[in-house]
Design a protein around this motif. Structure first.
Motif, short mmCIF file in Angstrom:
data_model
loop_
_atom_site.label_atom_id
_atom_site.label_comp_id
_atom_site.label_asym_id
_atom_site.label_seq_id
_atom_site.Cartn_x
_atom_site.Cartn_y
_atom_site.Cartn_z
N ASN A 59 1.85 -23.40 -10.54
CA ASN A 59 3.02 -24.25 -10.38
C ASN A 59 2.63 -25.55 -9.70
O ASN A 59 2.30 -25.57 -8.51
CB ASN A 59 4.09 -23.53 -9.55
CG ASN A 59 5.39 -24.31 -9.51
OD1 ASN A 59 5.48 -25.46 -9.94
ND2 ASN A 59 6.43 -23.70 -8.99
N PRO A 60 2.69 -26.69 -10.40
CA PRO A 60 2.28 -27.96 -9.79
C PRO A 60 3.19 -28.41 -8.66
O PRO A 60 2.80 -29.25 -7.84
CB PRO A 60 2.31 -28.95 -10.96
CG PRO A 60 3.28 -28.36 -11.94
CD PRO A 60 3.13 -26.88 -11.80
N GLU A 61 4.43 -27.88 -8.60
CA GLU A 61 5.35 -28.30 -7.55
C GLU A 61 5.22 -27.49 -6.26
O GLU A 61 6.02 -27.66 -5.34
CB GLU A 61 6.79 -28.21 -8.08
CG GLU A 61 7.08 -29.14 -9.23
CD GLU A 61 6.67 -30.58 -8.97
OE1 GLU A 61 7.05 -31.10 -7.90
OE2 GLU A 61 5.96 -31.17 -9.80
N ARG A 62 4.21 -26.64 -6.18
CA ARG A 62 3.99 -25.88 -4.94
C ARG A 62 3.64 -26.81 -3.77
O ARG A 62 3.67 -26.40 -2.61
CB ARG A 62 2.88 -24.85 -5.14
CG ARG A 62 1.50 -25.47 -5.33
CD ARG A 62 0.46 -24.46 -5.74
NE ARG A 62 -0.87 -25.04 -5.84
CZ ARG A 62 -1.29 -25.77 -6.87
NH1 ARG A 62 -0.48 -26.00 -7.89
NH2 ARG A 62 -2.52 -26.28 -6.88
N ILE A 63 3.31 -28.07 -4.09
CA ILE A 63 2.95 -29.03 -3.05
C ILE A 63 4.17 -29.55 -2.29
O ILE A 63 4.02 -30.24 -1.28
CB ILE A 63 2.19 -30.23 -3.66
CG1 ILE A 63 3.08 -31.01 -4.63
CG2 ILE A 63 0.92 -29.77 -4.35
CD1 ILE A 63 2.46 -32.27 -5.18
N GLN A 64 5.39 -29.24 -2.77
CA GLN A 64 6.60 -29.79 -2.17
C GLN A 64 7.04 -28.98 -0.94
O GLN A 64 6.85 -27.77 -0.88
CB GLN A 64 7.74 -29.77 -3.21
CG GLN A 64 7.47 -30.57 -4.47
CD GLN A 64 7.66 -32.06 -4.26
OE1 GLN A 64 8.05 -32.52 -3.20
NE2 GLN A 64 7.40 -32.83 -5.31
N PRO A 65 7.69 -29.66 0.04
CA PRO A 65 8.31 -28.92 1.16
C PRO A 65 9.39 -27.98 0.65
O PRO A 65 9.98 -28.21 -0.42
CB PRO A 65 8.90 -30.03 2.04
CG PRO A 65 8.14 -31.27 1.66
CD PRO A 65 7.81 -31.12 0.22
N PRO A 66 9.72 -26.91 1.38
CA PRO A 66 10.48 -25.80 0.79
C PRO A 66 12.00 -25.83 0.95
O PRO A 66 12.67 -24.97 0.37
CB PRO A 66 9.91 -24.59 1.55
CG PRO A 66 9.59 -25.13 2.91
CD PRO A 66 9.14 -26.54 2.70
N LEU A 250 4.65 -28.26 8.50
CA LEU A 250 4.49 -28.37 7.05
C LEU A 250 3.09 -27.97 6.61
O LEU A 250 2.91 -27.32 5.57
CB LEU A 250 4.79 -29.80 6.60
CG LEU A 250 6.26 -30.24 6.62
CD1 LEU A 250 6.39 -31.74 6.41
CD2 LEU A 250 7.05 -29.50 5.55
N SER A 251 2.09 -28.37 7.39
CA SER A 251 0.71 -28.03 7.01
C SER A 251 0.43 -26.54 7.11
O SER A 251 -0.53 -26.03 6.51
CB SER A 251 -0.28 -28.81 7.88
OG SER A 251 -0.14 -28.44 9.24
N ALA A 252 1.28 -25.81 7.87
CA ALA A 252 1.11 -24.36 7.98
C ALA A 252 1.69 -23.61 6.79
O ALA A 252 1.45 -22.41 6.64
CB ALA A 252 1.76 -23.86 9.28
N ILE A 253 2.47 -24.32 5.95
CA ILE A 253 3.07 -23.69 4.77
C ILE A 253 2.06 -23.76 3.63
O ILE A 253 1.63 -24.85 3.24
CB ILE A 253 4.38 -24.40 4.37
CG1 ILE A 253 5.38 -24.35 5.52
CG2 ILE A 253 4.98 -23.76 3.11
CD1 ILE A 253 6.64 -25.18 5.27
#
Length: 547
Positions: A59-66, A250-253
């Motif tokens: 999934n290319p959108e896994r880079i987005q905040p949740p 965010l970096s921990a996600i």
């Protein structure tokens, strides 16, 4: 403001919100499933969260905040949507090479799994739209201290790109709404108690969990703090601390992309790379094309960036917007500090997109969608520049455009209509069941336009690929296009036996093609390229002339 005028304003804002809901709903229902920027990935992110799993590698959108996806996942679970069979849609294999406007292949008889997924997608689109309904209220609250607050609220509500992105499954709509809220609080923090500033700072941090470009509004916030707060150094420390906590969280996600932190060597190396690309031989070209794409994609570009408004309408609209902005920036109806703060809100996402473009060497990161958090500030400057008369005329034009937009966008995804055609020549049988019954070729400088008419002589059980080649006078190939028929919308498994339809194709002549008379070769291939059949259209001359 008197209670009566307050009620009138409330009524107008409610009407604007309902109008936005109706217009957005038309877009949600008329634009085919999956045909919006990165929509399959956005939807899959929400589905994966609703199933209790983190977005995975494909999934290319896994880079987005949740945060947006968590809201959507909760709604999908509460709605009882059956998501056990969700999958990415079947993709048009030639989408990225110019073989059609559609990202997904839309079958005339979709599978039960496809129907279930698309039903959940439509529900998610409407929920995304619902999340943006406070937009008109926030825009009005920002602008009411100046002239034309209703004009500003209406412009923000009806702006075509904002409306389209709010009506699809994407975090862009919530980003737009949150940007309007932050812009309102930003101006309140200038004149109100320190508690208002602290609330603004907290909501800025929350915005980072919606979309990373909302964090860029920390820069105009820091500017306002330096200019208006009594203890600016204390506030700058608070900004730094809360920003650090947000970024660390965010970096921990897993999967969330913080490009400058994840770069080899960290922020310094990332900025060095961006500067190196800017000062390279092609840096000025990259910069020019990036800003060109920013303008192109800010008003009249839809779908996956493949559906555009007519060129003349884009030119007129962008000219009107740029003139309004220029006048709005210099016009003194707004105070110098207000104009400065509005400009900083607009410039912040542009600067962020510019650095990303330079870092990744990709002009498509200078996209108008990344400017949506600044739309409210932009519309205040536009209203200040246009004034009441031009402003409301522009609103009328936007309303007409928004009403026509669903059918206009939808027309690009329509399958070709069946026609009555007298076949004057014997049809050319290509692969099993597919016949070419007529054709016409026209050359316009370096572009070859071909009209091919097809008929199915029997049911076709697999998807064939149409290949067009420009053959030069020396027999060599000087242009190639592979495509699914019907501009990507009419795969051969959809064809009705005996029905004739015509297809339009355009391909460019390569610059090294020899001058002289060439022709077009049409080939039909199986999707695996294991079988093919060709015909040379030698009667349709391609005149190649290089000046």
């Amino acid at each position: 403001m008197t209670p009566l005028s307050q009620r009138r304003v409330l009524i107008v804002v409610v009407v604007l919100s309902l109008l936005r809901w109706w217009l957005g709903m038309q877009l949600s229902l008329n634009v085919p499933a999956w045909e919006a920027y990165d929509e399959p990935g956005h939807f899959a992110y929400a589905v994966e969260l609703s199933s209790g799993i983190a977005p995975n590698e494909p999934n290319p959108e896994r880079i987005q905040p949740p945060l947006y996806y968590g809201i959507m996942a909760l709604a999908l679970r509460l709605s009882g949507s059956d998501l056990s069979v969700n999958s990415f849609p079947e993709r048009n294999p030639y989408f990225y090479t110019g073989g059609g406007v559609n990202y997904a292949l839309h079958r005339s008889t979709p599978s039960a799994q496809t129907v279930t997924s698309e039903r959940a997608l439509r529900f998610s689109r409407l929920l995304s739209l619902l999340l943006t309904l406070p937009l008109a209220c926030f825009a009005y609250q920002v602008a009411k201290q100046w002239r034309f607050p209703l004009l500003v609220a209406t412009l923000v509500t009806l702006f075509p790109q904002g409306l389209f992105n709010s009506s699809m499954v994407s975090n862009d709509g919530l980003t737009l709404m949150w940007g309007a809220l932050l812009t309102w609080l930003l101006f309140r923090s200038v004149t109100h108690h320190w508690g208002q500033s602290f609330l603004t700072l907290l909501l800025l941090a929350v915005g980072g969990f919606i979309k990373l470009n909302l964090l860029l509004m920390l820069f105009p916030f820091a500017i306002s703090i330096l200019l208006h707060q009594r203890r600016p150094l204390l506030w700058l420390v608070l900004i730094a601390v809360l920003s650090g906590i947000t970024i660390l969280s965010l970096s921990a996600i897993p999967g969330v992309l913080l490009p400058y932190l994840h770069a080899n060597g960290g922020i310094a190396t990332a900025l060095e790379t961006a500067w190196s690309n800017l000062t390279s031989d092609n840096g000025s070209l990259l910069l020019g094309e990036g800003f060109g794409y920013l303008l192109y994609s800010s008003f009249g570009l839809f779908g996956w960036g493949t559906v555009a408004l007519p060129y003349w309408l884009q030119v007129v609209s962008l000219a009107l917007i740029l003139i309004g902005l220029a006048v709005g920036i210099v016009r003194r109806q707004l105070s110098l500090s207000a104009r400065g703060l509005l400009i900083s809100v607009v410039v912040a996402p542009i600067a962020g997109a510019l650095v990303l473009t330079l870092y990744y060497y990709n002009i498509h990161l200078m996209t108008g969608r990344y400017l949506l958090p600044a739309l409210t500030a932009l519309c205040i400057l536009l209203a200040n520049g246009w004034g009441r008369r031009i402003g409301w005329v522009s609103v009328a034009g936007m309303l007409i455009l928004d009403m026509l937009l669903p059918s206009y966008i939808g027309s690009f995804y329509q399958r070709p209509s069946a026609i009555d055609l007298v076949v004057e020549h014997p049809p050319v049988a290509l692969l099993s069941g597919a016949e070419l019954v007529d054709y016409a070729v026209d050359t316009q400088e370096t572009i070859v336009n071909a009209r091919l008419c097809w008929r199915a002589s029997q049911l076709i059980s697999q998807d064939y690929v149409v290949r067009l080649e420009i053959i030069g006078s020396d027999g060599g190939g000087y242009g190639l296009l592979d495509a699914i028929p019907g501009n990507g919308n009419h795969p051969t498994t959809n064809w009705v036996v005996g029905e004739i339809f015509c297809d339009l194709y355009s391909l460019r002549i390569r610059s090294d093609a020899p001058n002289g008379a060439g022709y077009l070769r049409v080939t039909m291939l199986t999707s695996s390229y294991s079988d093919q059949a060709s015909v040379n259209l030698e009667n349709a001359v391609v005149n190649i002339v290089h000046n």
